[in-house]
Design an enzyme around this catalytic site. Structure first.
Site, PDB file in Angstrom:
ATOM      1  N   CYS A  86       0.832  -1.198   0.000  1.00  0.00           N
ATOM      2  CA  CYS A  86       0.000   0.000   0.000  1.00  0.00           C
ATOM      3  C   CYS A  86       0.875   1.260   0.000  1.00  0.00           C
ATOM      4  O   CYS A  86       1.548   1.531  -0.976  1.00  0.00           O
ATOM      5  CB  CYS A  86      -0.969  -0.049   1.176  1.00  0.00           C
ATOM      6  SG  CYS A  86      -2.426   1.005   0.970  1.00  0.00           S
ATOM      7  N   HIS A 195      -3.058  -5.943   1.092  1.00  0.00           N
ATOM      8  CA  HIS A 195      -2.418  -6.109   2.404  1.00  0.00           C
ATOM      9  C   HIS A 195      -2.330  -7.591   2.796  1.00  0.00           C
ATOM     10  O   HIS A 195      -3.241  -8.120   3.452  1.00  0.00           O
ATOM     11  CB  HIS A 195      -3.216  -5.373   3.472  1.00  0.00           C
ATOM     12  CG  HIS A 195      -3.146  -3.887   3.397  1.00  0.00           C
ATOM     13  ND1 HIS A 195      -2.162  -3.157   4.023  1.00  0.00           N
ATOM     14  CD2 HIS A 195      -3.943  -2.993   2.753  1.00  0.00           C
ATOM     15  CE1 HIS A 195      -2.359  -1.867   3.794  1.00  0.00           C
ATOM     16  NE2 HIS A 195      -3.427  -1.741   3.013  1.00  0.00           N
ATOM     17  N   GLU A 197      -0.524  -8.799   5.110  1.00  0.00           N
ATOM     18  CA  GLU A 197      -0.365  -8.870   6.570  1.00  0.00           C
ATOM     19  C   GLU A 197      -1.713  -8.893   7.294  1.00  0.00           C
ATOM     20  O   GLU A 197      -1.776  -9.237   8.481  1.00  0.00           O
ATOM     21  CB  GLU A 197       0.491  -7.701   7.074  1.00  0.00           C
ATOM     22  CG  GLU A 197      -0.166  -6.345   7.104  1.00  0.00           C
ATOM     23  CD  GLU A 197      -0.250  -5.640   5.758  1.00  0.00           C
ATOM     24  OE1 GLU A 197      -0.674  -4.463   5.743  1.00  0.00           O
ATOM     25  OE2 GLU A 197       0.115  -6.247   4.728  1.00  0.00           O
TER      26      GLU A 197
END
Length: 226
Positions: A86, A195, A197
């Site tokens: 991002c 994302h 994560e």
């Protein structure tokens, strides 16, 4: 393997990446301030999502001049793994470590949802545990995620297998050629808008991002030669 997670003013996904690597994967991870000028002793570096310096001027444009970025560039040139998600992807393009740039979403609105992706390449240090052309789902959360580059650059990315992820089924931001993530020609620098994560635990409803971090750890302290 020792990994640095860079913290910029306005970062808000630094904890997510730290916990994905440390708590879920058991990796040796440190938070490192944007003020640091050296990354000596680290084998890989993560640039997290967020709104570094409030996204003033242009997303990632100010963070690119943070003191730590000189060391990030050195790590990339040394063939060590460098990852940005991002806002981290935006910073990597601003720093010239990845070609092209990220502009405002075609909708002119912030988009936050989980989207299907195609794994185009598993030839990078970060994607070796995925299958080529496998479809996964990862969260996105951005207003400036539309990937743009001139046609020559886009053709070079395709020719050198640098497109790593594409949006599948829908394009949430208008990225050219549905590009969601790219790497440098050596494959040691990866930037992506989604994302991973945020998709590493079943408790969160999705583990499709976990293999990205496991790929990194499985490849250990690999330095990619030119």
């Amino acid at each position: 393997m020792k990994i640095a997670v860079i913290v910029f003013p306005g970062s808000n996904c630094d904890i997510d990446i730290y916990e994905a690597l440390h708590t879920v994967c058991g990796a040796d991870v440190d938070y490192v301030s944007h003020k640091q000028e050296s990354l000596a002793g680290y084998d890989a570096v993560m640039l997290p999502g967020g709104f570094s310096y409030g996204d003033y001027l242009r997303a990632g444009a100010i963070a690119r001049f943070s003191p730590v970025m000189g060391a990030v560039v050195e790590m990339a040139r040394a063939g060590k793994p460098v990852f940005g998600t991002c806002n981290g992807f935006q910073i990597l393009t601003e720093a010239g470590l990845l070609p092209g740039g990220l502009k405002r979403n075609d909708s002119q609105q912030f988009v936050c949802k989980t989207v299907p992706l195609e794994v185009v390449s598993n030839r990078t240090l970060f994607t070796s545990q995925y299958q080529e052309h496998e479809q996964i789902a990862l969260p996105i959360a951005h207003a400036d995620g539309s990937y743009y580059a001139d046609q020559e650059t886009l053709d070079q990315l395709e020719a050198h297998h640098q497109v790593v992820f594409r949006y599948a089924e829908e394009n949430p931001n208008g990225s050219l050629r549905n590009i969601a993530g790219i790497c440098n020609e050596r494959g040691n620098v990866l930037g992506m808008m989604p994302h991973p994560e945020r998709a590493v635990e079943a408790l969160l409803g999705n583990t499709d991002g976990l293999r990205l971090f496991k790929s990194l750890l499985a490849n250990g302290s690999v330095k990619v030669e030119e």
